[in-house]
Design a protein around this motif. Structure first.
Motif, PDB file in Angstrom:
ATOM      1  N   ILE A  19     -38.703  43.397  16.375  1.00 52.86           N
ATOM      2  CA  ILE A  19     -40.084  43.061  15.985  1.00 52.86           C
ATOM      3  C   ILE A  19     -40.899  44.339  15.818  1.00 52.86           C
ATOM      4  CG2 ILE A  19     -42.204  41.916  16.742  1.00 52.86           C
ATOM      5  CD1 ILE A  19     -40.347  39.820  18.146  1.00 52.86           C
ATOM      6  N   ARG A  20     -40.727  45.277  16.759  1.00 56.33           N
ATOM      7  CA  ARG A  20     -41.510  46.520  16.666  1.00 56.33           C
ATOM      8  C   ARG A  20     -41.183  47.266  15.373  1.00 56.33           C
ATOM      9  NH1 ARG A  20     -44.434  49.523  15.453  1.00 56.33           N
ATOM     10  NH2 ARG A  20     -45.475  51.239  16.544  1.00 56.33           N
ATOM     11  N   GLU A  21     -39.904  47.276  15.003  1.00 54.95           N
ATOM     12  CA  GLU A  21     -39.510  47.975  13.780  1.00 54.95           C
ATOM     13  C   GLU A  21     -40.144  47.301  12.552  1.00 54.95           C
ATOM     14  OE1 GLU A  21     -38.158  50.809  13.659  1.00 54.95           O
ATOM     15  OE2 GLU A  21     -37.923  50.881  11.476  1.00 54.95           O
ATOM     16  N   LEU A  22     -40.170  45.984  12.586  1.00 57.53           N
ATOM     17  CA  LEU A  22     -40.772  45.242  11.476  1.00 57.53           C
ATOM     18  C   LEU A  22     -42.281  45.528  11.367  1.00 57.53           C
ATOM     19  CD1 LEU A  22     -39.381  43.331   9.541  1.00 57.53           C
ATOM     20  CD2 LEU A  22     -40.135  41.423  10.963  1.00 57.53           C
ATOM     21  N   LEU A  23     -42.932  45.647  12.496  1.00 57.45           N
ATOM     22  CA  LEU A  23     -44.372  45.960  12.463  1.00 57.45           C
ATOM     23  C   LEU A  23     -44.585  47.296  11.730  1.00 57.45           C
ATOM     24  CD1 LEU A  23     -45.876  44.995  15.952  1.00 57.45           C
ATOM     25  CD2 LEU A  23     -45.407  43.591  13.958  1.00 57.45           C
ATOM     26  N   GLU A  24     -43.673  48.225  11.985  1.00 56.45           N
ATOM     27  CA  GLU A  24     -43.828  49.554  11.382  1.00 56.45           C
ATOM     28  C   GLU A  24     -43.545  49.511   9.879  1.00 56.45           C
ATOM     29  OE1 GLU A  24     -45.132  51.276  13.561  1.00 56.45           O
ATOM     30  OE2 GLU A  24     -45.415  53.020  12.274  1.00 56.45           O
ATOM     31  N   THR A  25     -42.508  48.803   9.495  1.00 54.21           N
ATOM     32  CA  THR A  25     -42.102  48.834   8.089  1.00 54.21           C
ATOM     33  C   THR A  25     -42.913  47.856   7.226  1.00 54.21           C
ATOM     34  OG1 THR A  25     -40.350  47.276   8.668  1.00 54.21           O
ATOM     35  CG2 THR A  25     -39.725  49.596   8.496  1.00 54.21           C
ATOM     36  N   ARG A  26     -43.326  46.740   7.809  1.00 50.47           N
ATOM     37  CA  ARG A  26     -43.975  45.724   6.970  1.00 50.47           C
ATOM     38  C   ARG A  26     -45.482  45.605   7.183  1.00 50.47           C
ATOM     39  NH1 ARG A  26     -41.172  39.991   7.138  1.00 50.47           N
ATOM     40  NH2 ARG A  26     -39.417  41.223   6.397  1.00 50.47           N
ATOM     41  N   TYR A  27     -45.968  45.906   8.393  1.00 51.83           N
ATOM     42  CA  TYR A  27     -47.377  45.585   8.693  1.00 51.83           C
ATOM     43  C   TYR A  27     -48.245  46.793   9.016  1.00 51.83           C
ATOM     44  CZ  TYR A  27     -45.550  40.850   8.912  1.00 51.83           C
ATOM     45  OH  TYR A  27     -44.956  39.666   8.600  1.00 51.83           O
ATOM     46  N   ARG A  28     -47.703  47.998   8.877  1.00 50.63           N
ATOM     47  CA  ARG A  28     -48.423  49.215   9.300  1.00 50.63           C
ATOM     48  C   ARG A  28     -49.818  49.296   8.682  1.00 50.63           C
ATOM     49  NH1 ARG A  28     -50.215  52.080  12.226  1.00 50.63           N
ATOM     50  NH2 ARG A  28     -49.664  54.141  12.948  1.00 50.63           N
ATOM     51  N   GLU A  29     -49.938  48.905   7.422  1.00 51.97           N
ATOM     52  CA  GLU A  29     -51.229  49.030   6.732  1.00 51.97           C
ATOM     53  C   GLU A  29     -52.068  47.760   6.791  1.00 51.97           C
ATOM     54  OE1 GLU A  29     -52.025  51.962   5.912  1.00 51.97           O
ATOM     55  OE2 GLU A  29     -49.993  52.681   6.340  1.00 51.97           O
ATOM     56  N   SER A  30     -51.543  46.734   7.434  1.00 55.30           N
ATOM     57  CA  SER A  30     -52.264  45.455   7.465  1.00 55.30           C
ATOM     58  C   SER A  30     -53.380  45.473   8.510  1.00 55.30           C
ATOM     59  CB  SER A  30     -51.258  44.348   7.810  1.00 55.30           C
ATOM     60  OG  SER A  30     -51.938  43.199   8.269  1.00 55.30           O
ATOM     61  N   TRP A  31     -54.452  44.712   8.252  1.00 49.45           N
ATOM     62  CA  TRP A  31     -55.513  44.571   9.264  1.00 49.45           C
ATOM     63  C   TRP A  31     -54.960  43.967  10.547  1.00 49.45           C
ATOM     64  CZ3 TRP A  31     -56.567  39.956  11.572  1.00 49.45           C
ATOM     65  CH2 TRP A  31     -56.117  38.794  10.939  1.00 49.45           C
ATOM     66  N   MET A  32     -53.807  43.266  10.427  1.00 48.63           N
ATOM     67  CA  MET A  32     -53.248  42.557  11.587  1.00 48.63           C
ATOM     68  C   MET A  32     -52.496  43.479  12.537  1.00 48.63           C
ATOM     69  SD  MET A  32     -51.707  39.025  10.030  1.00 48.63           S
ATOM     70  CE  MET A  32     -50.642  39.832   8.836  1.00 48.63           C
ATOM     71  N   TYR A  33     -52.210  44.714  12.076  1.00 51.83           N
ATOM     72  CA  TYR A  33     -51.323  45.596  12.849  1.00 51.83           C
ATOM     73  C   TYR A  33     -51.714  45.698  14.336  1.00 51.83           C
ATOM     74  CZ  TYR A  33     -48.607  49.796  14.012  1.00 51.83           C
ATOM     75  OH  TYR A  33     -47.764  50.700  14.605  1.00 51.83           O
TER      76      TYR A  33
END
Ligand SMILES: C[S@@+](CC[C@H](N)C(=O)[O-])C[C@H]1O[C@@H](n2cnc3c(N)ncnc32)[C@H](O)[C@@H]1O
Length: 359
Positions: A121-135
């Protein structure tokens, strides 16, 4: 009300939050500073009271919590998107990485199946959500989920010998309880920021008062945020940079701490300063009162913190009859209020029964 987004944290002001909330409210403050915000629990209570809050801490995870709970505005963001994303993340399969290797194989902070899911999950946050307001909200959610299944007593200097029962539960991310309104989170040193961060109606100070370092006690949360696969040492696999001077706080150094706190109390730009303190600390209460005198009128409120179990239930004989009371307390928590006389007097009025001293 701040409800269930709780993380295990040394010195967290869980029990004092209602008092601090009332003090803010009776001060009439509309702007507030929380200079050692930790979990952001107090800052969140101030935000709920309608204050525009600025929070500061040196910890990386505190910055993430602040970006989530203080900066995100529940009325402005698309919470259904957050709910959907967290649902998706809860379906992500485990993929062993640094967390599994370090905190499940080399040490035993998490069960392997949970560690592998934290990694994935942590890796996905970095690759997919880094720029999202949800990060920040997603990362907060992951840290809280990991905290609910760790195998510690609440600090990460060690893991428990036998797996803690909660560690067997599957990791489950929950949606953080966002609050309406906005605020500001700054990661930095209170000593450098105290005098420059702005003017406030009320400043709340809750520094560390002894040798227990937050950087090492919560090194896994630091790494989960930094996501930098650090070299580590010791049984608890602490980050090697824990040894660097730059990661040490002057508030954990016995000789330097009083001077540092005095400087912060003197420099912070606020009408009222509220300071938490407990009697397990290095500094004496008299010394704190003297420090706070530079701000004006000083009131000291004293609260019993949790009593010994024996004190709560009384002393019983073999027949289970109550035969006595245990009088000693585990410790006392103090709240010092200092500032313009009229405001300080008004603030402590509802707590007259707890007033220990006025100068
Ligand atoms: C007693 S805890 C605060 C707990 C907080 N009130 C709560 O309820 O969660 C002290 C905090 O000070 C932070 N800290 C330590 N040294 C600091 C410094 N020099 N500047 C800013 N924050 C610091 C730690 O990271 C820790 O979160």
């Amino acid at each position: 009300m701040v409800r269930c987004d709780m993380i295990k944290y040394l010195g967290s002001k869980r029990r004092l939050v209602p008092v601090l909330r009332d003090l803010l409210s009776s001060s009439g403050a509309s702007t507030a500073l929380d200079l050692f915000t930790g979990t952001t629990r107090v800052a969140r209570a101030f935000k709920e009271e309608g204050a525009l809050v600025t929070a500061v801490d040196t910890a990386r995870y505190s910055e993430v919590f602040g970006r989530c709970y203080l900066e995100l505005d529940a009325c402005e963001v698309d919470q259904s998107q957050l709910v959907r994303t967290i649902d998706d993340l809860n379906r992500v399969a485990g993929e062993p990485g640094y967390i599994t290797e370090t905190f499940s194989h080399r040490s035993r902070f998490f069960r392997p199946e949970n560690a592998a899911r934290i990694d994935a999950i942590r890796e996905l946050l970095e690759t997919r959500y880094r720029e999202s307001w949800m990060y920040p909200a997603l990362l907060t959610s992951l840290i809280l989920a990991a905290d609910r299944v760790d195998s510690t007593t609440g600090v990460q200097m060690a893991y428990v010998k036998q797996w803690a029962p909660r560690s067997a539960k599957p990791l489950e991310l929950r949606v953080p309880e966002l609050l309406p309104g906005t605020g500001r989170m700054l990661r930095g040193d209170a000593i450098e920021l105290a005098g420059t961060v702005g003017s406030f109606d009320l400043a709340y100070l809750d520094p560390p008062y002894n040798q227990h370092r937050y950087y090492t006690n919560y090194h896994i949360w630091e790494t989960l945020v930094a996501w930098d696969d650090p070299e580590h040492y010791g049984v608890a696999c602490k980050r090697v940079d824990s040894r660097d001077e730059s990661t040490k706080s002057v508030f954990n150094k016995k000789r330097e701490m009083p001077g540092a706190l005095g400087r912060v109390v003197g420099e912070v730009d606020a009408h009222v300063v509220v300071l938490s303190y407990n009697n397990e600390a290095w500094v004496e209460i008299d010394e704190l009162v003297t420090m706070m005198r530079s701000r004006g009128r000083v009131h000291v409120l004293a609260f019993d913190s949790k009593r010994y179990v024996g004190a709560q239930i009384g002393i019983h004989n073999r027949a289970g009859e109550r035969v006595g009371e245990v009088s000693h307390l585990r410790n006392l928590e103090y709240v010092l209020v200092a500032g313009d006389r009229s405001i300080a007097d008004r603030m402590v009025q509802p707590f007259r029964g707890h007033l220990a001293l006025t100068r």
